[in-house]
Write an enzyme that holds these catalytic residues in place. Sequence first.
Site, short mmCIF file in Angstrom:
data_model
loop_
_atom_site.label_atom_id
_atom_site.label_comp_id
_atom_site.label_asym_id
_atom_site.label_seq_id
_atom_site.Cartn_x
_atom_site.Cartn_y
_atom_site.Cartn_z
CG PHE A 2 -1.72 -1.27 1.38
CD1 PHE A 2 -2.95 -1.39 0.77
CD2 PHE A 2 -1.23 -2.34 2.10
CE1 PHE A 2 -3.69 -2.56 0.88
CE2 PHE A 2 -1.95 -3.52 2.22
CZ PHE A 2 -3.19 -3.63 1.61
CB SER A 47 -4.90 -7.02 0.14
OG SER A 47 -4.46 -8.35 0.17
CB CYS A 54 -2.68 -6.22 4.76
SG CYS A 54 -2.93 -7.13 3.22
CB THR A 56 -8.12 -11.53 2.58
OG1 THR A 56 -6.71 -11.61 2.69
CG2 THR A 56 -8.56 -12.19 1.28
CB ALA A 72 -6.17 -14.04 12.25
CB THR A 158 6.75 13.43 7.59
OG1 THR A 158 6.56 13.15 6.21
CG2 THR A 158 8.22 13.71 7.85
#
Length: 239
Positions: A2, A47, A54, A56, A72, A158
């Site tokens: 990403f 994803s 991330c 699914t 999970a 940043t």
Amino acid sequence: MFTGLVETIGTILEYQQVDTTSSGGNGVTMTIGDCAEILDDVHLGDSIATNGVCLTVTEYNEAKTQFKVGVAPETLRRSNLGDLETGSKVNLERAVTSEVRLGGHVVQGHVDTIAKIVKRVPDGNAITFTFQLRDAEKENINYIVEKGFIAIDGTSLTVTDVNYDTFEFSIMMISYTQGKVILPSKNLGDTVNIEVDLTGKLIEKQIEINLNSQIKNESSALTKLIESIIDKKLAGLQN
């Protein structure tokens, strides 16, 4: 992979506990809506970074206005996704394609730890946020450097300041970004997901592997240097 450039803010429509005892504990499933603009080209198995994690896509409705993901137990331990509930807002970003310009930085969607917001100070039309890493994983502060990249709830930002003694770091968010992500809606004490810049971890690991290899090799330059230093110290003590 990403970029840390949030595409839209979605809403948790359903948050449900799932018994996954056989795989080490209880996970959850989430149905996320208010995100039709990012689902037109999404397929099952794709994803989507959700607050920087991330996940699914396991289902989506026929109109492609909402999608479902599973979370999970390990992901719940690493992130703050376990604090979400129906109605919570989340940052969303699809995985990059070869045609996407990398406007942020390389973000894996693999959250390292969480941090809590300890300061929020307006600075003109910008806001300076200060975060403190949680107790269990403060070693991650070593990978955070001033002017370096960091992903906060999936947003590429940043670092403006780091305090290695208090395990705190700060970022400044401009007004444009404030309207595109969920961070400005959070309060002091709320948590955020943190993904440190992968570069620092890679460099550290390569140095560690190289040093261990040289130390185990009796003829390596490092081993000879150490032996030379020891010999000189011993000679000095004998004199």
